[in-house]
Design a protein around this motif. Structure first.
Motif, PDB file in Angstrom:
ATOM      1  N   TYR A 194     -45.093  32.257 145.052  1.00  0.00           N
ATOM      2  CA  TYR A 194     -45.431  31.796 146.403  1.00  0.00           C
ATOM      3  C   TYR A 194     -46.489  30.710 146.299  1.00  0.00           C
ATOM      4  N   TYR A 217     -47.758  43.487 135.607  1.00  0.00           N
ATOM      5  CA  TYR A 217     -47.919  44.935 135.507  1.00  0.00           C
ATOM      6  C   TYR A 217     -46.691  45.552 134.869  1.00  0.00           C
ATOM      7  N   VAL A 276     -40.021  45.121 134.867  1.00  0.00           N
ATOM      8  CA  VAL A 276     -38.670  45.557 135.220  1.00  0.00           C
ATOM      9  C   VAL A 276     -38.078  44.746 136.368  1.00  0.00           C
ATOM     10  N   SER A 284     -43.524  41.965 137.277  1.00  0.00           N
ATOM     11  CA  SER A 284     -43.341  43.311 136.731  1.00  0.00           C
ATOM     12  C   SER A 284     -42.385  43.234 135.543  1.00  0.00           C
ATOM     13  N   GLY A 306     -55.303  32.887 145.349  1.00  0.00           N
ATOM     14  CA  GLY A 306     -54.083  33.483 144.852  1.00  0.00           C
ATOM     15  C   GLY A 306     -54.326  34.263 143.577  1.00  0.00           C
ATOM     16  N   CYS A 307     -53.203  34.702 142.970  1.00  0.00           N
ATOM     17  CA  CYS A 307     -53.337  35.515 141.767  1.00  0.00           C
ATOM     18  C   CYS A 307     -52.097  35.368 140.895  1.00  0.00           C
ATOM     19  N   ILE A 358     -46.759  37.579 140.864  1.00  0.00           N
ATOM     20  CA  ILE A 358     -47.022  38.911 140.307  1.00  0.00           C
ATOM     21  C   ILE A 358     -45.736  39.366 139.639  1.00  0.00           C
ATOM     22  N   GLU A 410     -48.196  51.944 137.645  1.00  0.00           N
ATOM     23  CA  GLU A 410     -48.174  50.509 137.366  1.00  0.00           C
ATOM     24  C   GLU A 410     -49.428  50.191 136.542  1.00  0.00           C
ATOM     25  N   SER A 449     -49.402  32.537 144.176  1.00  0.00           N
ATOM     26  CA  SER A 449     -49.308  33.953 143.806  1.00  0.00           C
ATOM     27  C   SER A 449     -48.020  34.178 143.020  1.00  0.00           C
ATOM     28  N   HIS A 488     -40.782  35.975 141.757  1.00  0.00           N
ATOM     29  CA  HIS A 488     -41.070  35.470 143.110  1.00  0.00           C
ATOM     30  C   HIS A 488     -42.412  34.747 143.060  1.00  0.00           C
ATOM     31  N   TYR A 520     -57.870  41.591 141.567  1.00  0.00           N
ATOM     32  CA  TYR A 520     -57.288  41.047 142.792  1.00  0.00           C
ATOM     33  C   TYR A 520     -57.078  42.165 143.811  1.00  0.00           C
ATOM     34  N   TYR A 521     -56.466  43.273 143.404  1.00  0.00           N
ATOM     35  CA  TYR A 521     -56.218  44.377 144.319  1.00  0.00           C
ATOM     36  C   TYR A 521     -57.528  44.958 144.866  1.00  0.00           C
TER      37      TYR A 521
END
Lengths: 782, 303
Positions: free
Chosen positions: B54, B296, B47, B45, B291-292, B43, B252, B41, B52, B261-262
């Motif tokens: 995982y 955004y 900003v 952003s 995972g993904c 994700i 977002e 995973s 991170h 995914y969400y």
């Protein structure tokens, strides 16, 4: 001299070409009651030409002028032989006399219509008498369950009467009852079909090589014909079994001119179970379950003239499951009422007309309706007010149609069929009536869900079954269909061809190719298999399903034994499925189209069938090796996955043995690979933002590795039955039927899930449904 | 003799059947062999100040240890040309995540970004996505616009009607959060931004992602309609026992993979225990199936 010889030869040639053809035509029927015989053979021994009667018992055979020895035969009947001198068109009805049922009778006429002579391949025909002898759950014979024993036809869940034909889904089978489509053919959550064997005259299943006259479904055509009714005598046939009872009556309205048939069946499970439940109810809580099903078949048959017949058929079936719970807590009383019901009704008016000795037509006006309701209603009564929480879900489909079919036999080597049909569909894919009243000023009482959708469907077809040469026969044609819905139109032109080439040694090599299109779809929940089927139409957003199927095979008859080997490949497009996580029940979103996705599929395999239809020992051995797969962009991350009913191996053995005039026995052995299921068998960790947009949290999920990656245990079942027959001199016949379903008491899984035992350890539980079920049934007829 | 044989056969069948019948109608079967895969995973952003990532190994549901985090992976972020933009190794592993400082997406090249995760003894895991372009919107506000009721409790709602721009060049999905600063009724202090309880109307374009706390707006059903995202009705609960002194909406804009995914995670949670729902496999755009890799754009608008 040379000139004279030339002149004589010329004159002889002229006279030969001038030899005329004449047609004999009429109906082939049962002498005792005039039930029309479908597929009876009429054959000229002299010219070695013949035809079979159509589905209304009509035949037309064009032969050269002169003397012919005509044989007329039909399985289960004594063959008749006629000498006729053909000098003009002749109208001849043949009344065949029934021989001993399934008696051995090697007849020359039947040489004509053996499996290696038929152009149609991928076709299953089981005599109805053979079906009635096979073992059945609770003694209740079921036509669809018997068809599931045929190669290329899979059953769904344990106990289900759904048909999965060559990797197709149940909505891809066109189920016709006297020519009218039925949408849901199941009773008791799919354990039985709605077809009452006592009311049925003939059953045929076509799995491939579809002639052009058929359309509207991708995978199979099931034709079920009701009996017409005896034209001379009144007859009654009744059965009392553990599950249900049925009564069939038929007889003349006007002797030799008009007849009726009706058959009614009802279960009494509710009458048996309710007292037991009542015993278990405590004083404050009363629980009343109810379940029943019934079906009614009715037919009127009027012979208006030698060339005109009128038929009216009606069918009605219903299943109703409910649970009422009354909790009395003194000041508060809570009434809970939940359940679901579904049902079919059809009406059909048909007119047969002979326009001439070579042209026959059938005109039909029909109506078909299927309805499904489910829901709950909870009402709480106290001193002050009443609280209501209620949600009732309804879906239905309504069809009105007009159809005309022509059979034209210009000569013995050609049978041309052509026709047209129009259907007006009304779909209600699902609406929920919601009532919420907690005593507030404005209680909620509304209907939400999809609105009705109307569509117009029509098709035209033409086909010719032609004997090209002594070795080659073919059936070729085209089926053109169209659909208009929501200002969108779909058109489909479907070529069809089937070939039969006779190799030396009387072995037939068969080949067929068929394209099909389907404008209605069935959405099926993949959960417990409860009746949550939704029929939805093709729309502007949901296109039609299409398929292309090629099949090849060999067939030969050895004495009374038919042997066929077939291989097939079928590709499908536009298949419809719910998206992952979608739920249709009580969803307030009225847009069902947003819950579904379309994809593609393929299926391929080989089938072997060895079948014996006549004699003291009858039955068949069938084996299928097959693969069936699906791919949807929005399911399984777009990867191919096995179809839920992808069964690698499927083996069936059915034997009926007549021991003597009083006793007969039957044996059925079924083995099949377990069906595929999506089970949560893996765990993985993944992250989500923590809501601030800056951090992350880790979550653990238990999910399936891939769709349909789990296989339930193989299906293995043995059934036996013993029938004792007693006939009295006054024509009263009694049958005592002993049967044992699942003799070895194998736990054939109905459903599987991941659960946790008392120690918290995950386990996979497979739930079986039917243990060994002995049963007894009593049948009478006169 | 034949009758005797028949009686013996019936007795034998009955005894065998009774024995099997006593065993019941539930059978326990073994779990199939689990093929361990890598779940990843990431994700991102626009900003964010850190990436991170995982990485973990999947496990059989019968494995009491569950999925295990992987510490020796090499995680690479590349552009369309194959140029490595960021790399994370064991040195960047903090016991749970792979973390590296992130300088934002301003200097990212156009086009897709590609994730590669290399774990010893496993096939290379890949995924692709791209940063969405963000959104513009207008809205109308009506205070105390209507009331609603749930399980007998009536409450007042403020109404916001949004007209989002529907970019026909790409799939649009926005996760909406309403946030407010609340004045403490005793101290008078104004707190930091915190989420406000919000809900959407019954609309095929609106999905509540309560696992994350936001409301998802998607153009999936109106892809070809330039005004397809107009008239989006959202409601903020008017909680009369708190004083909200400032309000804002955080938007977002999600990549399509992150949207799917969400939604699949939300459906997975919603359908736990439901016999009417289709099996949910949880969407993944990662080649291993778990995972993904999503991105955004983070924007805040005052209300």
């Amino acid at each position: 001299m040379r000139y004279i010889i030339t002149l004589v030869i010329a004159l002889v040639s002229l006279s030969a070409t001038a030899q005329k053809n004449y047609t004999i035509s009429g109906h082939i029927q049962d002498s005792n009651g005039f039930e029309q015989l479908i597929g009876a053979v009429i054959y000229s021994e002299d010219s070695k030409e013949g035809v079979v009667s159509n589905m209304y018992g009509f035949y037309s055979l064009t032969l050269k002028e002169g003397t012919h020895t005509i044989l007329v035969s039909y399985i289960g009947y004594n063959t008749q032989r006629y000498e006729i001198n053909l000098t003009e068109n002749v109208r001849l009805n043949f009344d065949l006399v029934a021989g001993l049922t399934l008696e051995e009778a090697v007849v020359t006429g039947e040489e004509f219509n053996k499996i290696e002579d038929q152009v149609q391949m991928s076709k299953v025909e089981i005599p109805i008498d053979q079906i009635k002898q096979l073992p059945a759950i609770g003694g209740e014979v079921d036509i669809l369950k018997v068809l599931q024993l045929m190669p290329g036809v899979q059953s769904g869940n344990e106990g289900s009467s759904g048909l999965y034909v060559r990797g197709g889904s149940p909505d891809q089978n066109l189920m016709l009852l006297d020519g009218v489509p039925l949408y849901n053919v199941s009773h008791l959550f799919g354990f039985f079909s709605v077809f009452n064997a006592d009311a049925i005259r003939n059953v045929t299943l076509t799995k491939g090589g579809f002639p052009a006259r058929f359309g509207g479904r991708l995978s199979s055509i099931l034709e079920v014909h009701m009996k017409d009714g005896h034209m001379r005598d009144f007859h009654v046939d009744g059965t009392v079994s553990v599950i249900a009872s049925k009564l069939t009556c038929n007889g003349p309205i006007v002797r030799d001119k008009a007849s009726f048939m009706f058959s009614f069946r009802r279960t009494y499970l509710d009458l048996l179970i309710n007292p037991l439940i009542a015993l278990g109810s405590t004083g404050d809580v009363n629980t009343t379950p109810s379940y029943f099903f019934y079906d009614f078949n009715g037919k009127l048959n009027w012979k208006l003239s030698d060339k005109d017949r009128l038929y009216f058929s009606a069918f009605h079936s219903k299943d109703d499951f409910g649970l009422e719970i009354n909790d009395n807590f003194g000041q508060d009383v809570v009434d809970t009422d939940l359940g679901f019901d579904w049902g079919n009704e059809i009406q059909a008016l048909r007119w047969n007309h002979e326009w001439g000795p070579r042209l026959f037509s059938n005109t039909s006006l029909t109506h078909s309706r299927y309805t499904y309701n489910s829901g709950f209603d909870v009402r709480t009564f106290d001193d002050q007010d009443t609280t209501v929480i209620s949600a009732i879900f309804n879906t239905h489909i309504n069809d009105y149609s007009a159809k005309i079919d022509f059979d034209f036999a210009p000569n013995a080597r050609n049978m041309i069929k052509f026709g047209a049909s129009y259907i007006y569909h009304t779909f209600n894919p699902g609406a929920t009536a919601i009532e919420l009243d907690f005593g507030q000023p404005n209680p909620l009482d509304t209907i939400t869900g999809a609105s009705s959708l109307n569509s117009h469907e029509a098709f035209l077809y033409v086909e010719d079954e032609m004997e090209v040469s002594e070795r080659l026969k073919m059936n070729f044609g085209v089926h053109g269909s169209c659909l208009n819905v929501q200002d969108t139109s779909y058109f489909s032109l479907q070529p069809r061809i089937a070939l039969n080439y006779k190799l030396p040694g009387n072995v037939a090599l068969k080949l067929s190719y068929a394209e099909m299109a389907q404008f209605v779809n069935l959405l099926t929940n993949e959960g417990l298999g409860i009746p949550t089927d939704l029929w939805v139409p093709s729309t502007g957003q949901v296109g039609p399903q299409t398929s292309k199927q090629i099949a090849a095979g060999v067939a030969k008859t050895f004495g009374d034994i038919e042997v066929s080997l077939e291989g097939y490949y079928k590709s499908m497009k536009g298949l419809l499925s719910y998206k992952e996580g979608a739920s249709f029940m009580f969803d307030l979103d009225d847009d069902w189209e947003s819950k579904v996705t379309q994809g593609i599929g393929n299926s391929y395999g080989g089938e072997v069938l060895i079948q014996k239809k006549k004699g003291h020992t009858t039955g068949w051995l069938g084996y299928t090796l097959s693969w069936s797969n699906r791919q949807f962009d929005e399911i399984n991350s777009g990867n191919w996955f096995p179809f839920t009913y992808d069964r690698r191996h499927d083996l069936s053995l059915a034997i009926n043995q007549k021991i003597n005039n009083e006793w007969s026995m039957s044996f059925v052995q079924v083995y099949g690979t377990g069906r595929a299921l999506t089970l949560s068998e893996s765990t993985f960790s993944s992250t989500l933002p923590d809501g601030t947009g800056m951090g992350f949290e880790v979550y653990e999920y238990s999910v399936p590795a891939e769709k349909n990656s789990f296989r339930m245990s193989p299906y293995n079942r043995t059934d036996i039955s013993l029938i004792r027959t007693r006939e009295s001199v006054d024509g009263y016949t009694k049958y005592l039927i002993f049967s044992i379903y699942n003799v070895a008491n194998n736990l054939n899984p109905f459903y599987a899930e991941v659960d946790y035992d008392l120690n918290g350890t995950p386990v996979i539980r497979e739930y079986g449904l039917f243990p060994m079920i002995p049963s007894i049934a009593w049948r009478f007829k006169f | 003799m034949s009758r005797r044989i028949t009686y013996i056969a019936i007795a034998f069948l009955t005894l065998v059947s009774c024995e099997k019948f006593r065993e019941g109608t539930i059978n326990y079967v073994d779990f199939p062999e689990h093929e361990t895969s890598i779940s990843t995973s990431l994700i991102v952003s626009d900003v964010a100040t850190e990436l991170h990532a995982y990485v973990s190994k999947t496990a059989s549901i019968s494995n009491v240890n569950g999925p295990q985090v992987v510490s020796n992976a090499v995680v690479s972020l590349k552009d369309n040309e194959g140029n490595v933009l960021y790399t994370m190794t064991n040195e960047d592993f903090d016991g749970e995540f792979y973390k590296v400082p992130f300088s934002g997406t301003e200097n990212f090249p156009e086009g897709d970004l590609h994730l590669e995760v290399d774990v010893p003894d496993f096939e290379l895991v890949t995924a692709s996505t791209r940063m969405p372009s963000g959104t513009e919107f207008e809205f109308t506000f009506e205070e105390s616009a209507d009331t609603a009721m749930i399980w007998g409790w009536e409450y007042v709602r403020d109404s916001y009607e949004f007209d989002f721009e529907n970019n026909l060049e790409e799939d649009d999905a926005f996760l909406i959060f309403f946030e407010g600063k609340v004045e403490d009724e005793f101290s008078g202090e104004i707190g930091d931004w915190e989420p406000l309880w919000a809900e959407g109307s019954i609309d095929s374009r609106i999905t509540s992602i309560w696992i994350y706390g936001g409301i998802l707006i998607s153009d999936e059903s109106v892809r070809d309609d330039p005004t397809g995202l107009h008239g989006i009705n959202l409601f903020v609960i008017d909680e009369d026992y708190i004083n909200v002194v400032e309000k804002r909406v955080r938007v977002e804009s999600l990549s399509d993979e992150l949207r799917r995914y969400y939604i699949s995670l939300q459906e997975f949670e919603d359908n736990q225990g439901s016999i009417f729902a289709e099996p949910d496999l949880i969407y993944s755009n990662v080649s291993s199936g778990f995972g993904c890799f999503g991105m955004y754009k983070y924007e805040v608008f005052d209300l």
